[in-house]
Design a protein around this motif. Structure first.
Motif, PDB file in Angstrom:
ATOM      1  N   ALA A  91       0.836  -1.216   0.000  1.00 55.41           N
ATOM      2  CA  ALA A  91       0.000   0.000   0.000  1.00 55.41           C
ATOM      3  C   ALA A  91       0.865   1.258   0.000  1.00 55.41           C
ATOM      4  CB  ALA A  91      -0.922  -0.006   1.207  1.00 55.41           C
ATOM      5  N   ALA A  92       1.968   1.227   0.742  1.00 57.28           N
ATOM      6  CA  ALA A  92       2.881   2.380   0.837  1.00 57.28           C
ATOM      7  C   ALA A  92       4.181   1.851   1.417  1.00 57.28           C
ATOM      8  CB  ALA A  92       2.287   3.467   1.740  1.00 57.28           C
ATOM      9  N   ALA A  94      -7.616   7.162   6.674  1.00 57.36           N
ATOM     10  CA  ALA A  94      -8.537   7.157   5.530  1.00 57.36           C
ATOM     11  C   ALA A  94      -8.290   8.386   4.656  1.00 57.36           C
ATOM     12  CB  ALA A  94      -9.981   7.126   6.027  1.00 57.36           C
ATOM     13  N   GLU A  95      -8.005   9.526   5.274  1.00 55.49           N
ATOM     14  CA  GLU A  95      -7.816  10.758   4.486  1.00 55.49           C
ATOM     15  C   GLU A  95      -6.416  10.844   3.877  1.00 55.49           C
ATOM     16  OE1 GLU A  95      -9.039  14.415   6.424  1.00 55.49           O
ATOM     17  OE2 GLU A  95      -7.707  15.595   5.127  1.00 55.49           O
ATOM     18  N   THR A 106      -3.802   8.353   3.658  1.00 57.67           N
ATOM     19  CA  THR A 106      -3.149   7.243   2.935  1.00 57.67           C
ATOM     20  C   THR A 106      -3.197   7.446   1.419  1.00 57.67           C
ATOM     21  OG1 THR A 106      -3.662   5.737   4.744  1.00 57.67           O
ATOM     22  CG2 THR A 106      -3.044   4.728   2.654  1.00 57.67           C
ATOM     23  N   PRO A 107      -4.346   7.783   0.835  1.00 57.74           N
ATOM     24  CA  PRO A 107      -4.334   7.950  -0.632  1.00 57.74           C
ATOM     25  C   PRO A 107      -3.404   9.081  -1.088  1.00 57.74           C
ATOM     26  CG  PRO A 107      -6.594   8.038   0.242  1.00 57.74           C
ATOM     27  CD  PRO A 107      -5.683   7.960   1.420  1.00 57.74           C
ATOM     28  N   LEU A 108      -3.292  10.126  -0.279  1.00 60.54           N
ATOM     29  CA  LEU A 108      -2.422  11.254  -0.669  1.00 60.54           C
ATOM     30  C   LEU A 108      -0.961  10.810  -0.711  1.00 60.54           C
ATOM     31  CD1 LEU A 108      -3.931  14.137   1.524  1.00 60.54           C
ATOM     32  CD2 LEU A 108      -4.525  13.476  -0.812  1.00 60.54           C
ATOM     33  N   ALA A 121       0.060   7.548  -0.973  1.00 59.90           N
ATOM     34  CA  ALA A 121       0.201   6.497  -1.992  1.00 59.90           C
ATOM     35  C   ALA A 121       0.274   7.104  -3.401  1.00 59.90           C
ATOM     36  CB  ALA A 121      -0.968   5.522  -1.882  1.00 59.90           C
ATOM     37  N   ASN A 122      -0.459   8.190  -3.636  1.00 62.07           N
ATOM     38  CA  ASN A 122      -0.477   8.817  -4.976  1.00 62.07           C
ATOM     39  C   ASN A 122       0.602   9.877  -5.152  1.00 62.07           C
ATOM     40  OD1 ASN A 122      -2.735   7.293  -5.436  1.00 62.07           O
ATOM     41  ND2 ASN A 122      -4.171   8.936  -4.881  1.00 62.07           N
ATOM     42  N   GLU A 177       0.861  12.649  -3.581  1.00 59.33           N
ATOM     43  CA  GLU A 177       0.314  14.012  -3.496  1.00 59.33           C
ATOM     44  C   GLU A 177       0.844  14.785  -2.289  1.00 59.33           C
ATOM     45  OE1 GLU A 177      -3.972  14.464  -4.545  1.00 59.33           O
ATOM     46  OE2 GLU A 177      -3.804  12.292  -4.808  1.00 59.33           O
TER      47      GLU A 177
END
Ligand code: NAP
Length: 340
Positions: free
Chosen positions: A118-119, A294-295, A297-299, A301-302, A304
């Motif tokens: 995931a990261a 939740a807020e 992790t995607p930042l 991983a991407n 950002e």
């Protein structure tokens, strides 16, 4: 085959001022035996954080310290070496709070299972660990910072501060970062996207600050404390909000912080400008950690959010690396020690 031993750095003495290498003892013991329901972990990465200086005891912190002879505390990344707990299997990657030792046993309640796909695992010590959580919580859950207002962040090029800068920009704030030296201030504006950066070590610091805050300061995220606060406080706007995250500038003091008495002026500013000041400490708010993950992790991983890591090799380097954090000449990247 020779059985592995458990190396630990324990607290040998409480520093009376800046920490020294001989405040730590290197001791060796048997690898702890695994009991029912327990997990045996082997630490592979150690996070070096300012609060570890407070754990040793100092004049500024009122929070619990570790006892003499206890291993130094702190977050780590570890691999599971043995398990009698159905929630964990051998080979699992986990984030632990087991501190400066090769091996430790846990009942599993303080372990966070990590997905290496995931990261990168190290992010669980930085942007997706205590560092990122501190930035996120202090920015989103302490005060309601309104988009459009100007937020000043001290220690802005540090591990927490650099996350605050980026998360605050994403929330629509105008961000002014304070850091020491032109390299750090350039990184804040050119790479992290801060609107302005001010070098508190520069001779013209106060003039730089005036220029960066033409409409004053609506919010202050305080990581450092110390002598620049009285300069900053004069820029508070009416209804300004201040979040005290930390005061790293006084963690090495043997006595409670002293200095010119600016308290009457601060009380007067609070009175006439209706300023609201709050503080927080992450151990008391861990129930919000899943919301943070939740807020953010995607930042991460991407790609950002940008984060810096500086690695030091070798278990034996742990004490010296903590001392380096307070040495005043470091890059501001997250410090991580790799176990050997
Ligand atoms: P960090 O990566 O070491 O960065 C801290 C920055 O502070 C440094 O880059 C340094 O930048 C600046 N600084 C100013 N005076 C300093 C001094 N006397 N010694 C060392 N650095 C000094 O630390 P961090 O992990 O971002 O932590 C930042 C703050 O957050 C600390 O106060 C820490 O205690 C706090 N914190 C609070 C919580 C909580 O639960 N409230 C949790 C974690 C961390 P310059 O070179 O630009 O001065």
């Amino acid at each position: 085959m020779q059985q592995p031993r458990n190396r630990q750095f324990t607290l040998a003495a409480r520093p009376n001022g800046p920490a020294r290498l001989n405040d730590f003892s290197l001791v060796e013991s048997e690898v702890p035996a695994l009991g029912d329901g327990q997990v045996l972990v082997r630490n592979t990465l150690f996070s070096i954080d300012p609060y570890q200086r407070n754990l040793m005891g100092n004049g500024s912190s009122e929070w619990p310290t570790i006892a003499i002879g206890e291993p130094m505390g702190g977050p780590t990344i570890a691999v599971v070496e043995g398990s009698k707990n159905p929630k964990f299997g051998v080979g699992d990657h986990v984030q632990t709070w087991t501190g400066w030792q090769d091996f430790a046993v846990s009942d599993g309640s303080d372990l966070r299972k990590l997905d290496p796909n995931a990261a990168p695992l190290s992010t669980a010590l930085g942007p997706l660990g205590l560092t990122g959580f501190t930035a996120w919580y202090g920015l989103t859950r302490v005060h309601d910072f309104k988009p459009g207002g100007t937020l000043v962040v001290t220690g802005a090029a540090g591990s927490v501060g650099s996350m605050v800068v980026q998360l605050a920009k994403r929330r629509g704030l105008r961000v002014v970062g304070i850091a020491g030296g032109p390299e750090k201030t350039a990184w804040l504006t050119k790479t992290l996207g801060a609107d302005e950066a001010v070098d508190y070590k520069a001779d013209e610091f106060e003039a730089q600050l005036e220029r960066a805050l033409p409409d004053g300061m609506d919010a202050l995220f305080e990581n450092v404390g110390g002598p620049i606060f009285p300069v900053l406080m004069e820029h508070f706007n009416q209804h300004a909000k201040m979040t005290i995250c930390g005061t790293i500038s006084d963690y090495s003091e043997a006595e409670p912080p002293q200095g010119t008495n600016y308290l009457p002026r601060l009380i007067s500013l609070i009175h006439y400008r209706f300023i609201s000041i709050k503080a927080f400490a992450t151990p008391y708010v861990m129930d919000t950690f899943p919301d943070f993950l939740a807020e953010v992790t995607p930042l991460v991983a991407n790609g950002e959010v940008i984060y810096g890591e500086e690695y030091v090799d070798g278990f034996s380097e742990l004490p010296a690396t903590l001392l380096k954090l307070f040495g005043g000449k470091r890059s501001g990247k997250k410090l991580i020690v790799r176990n050997d």
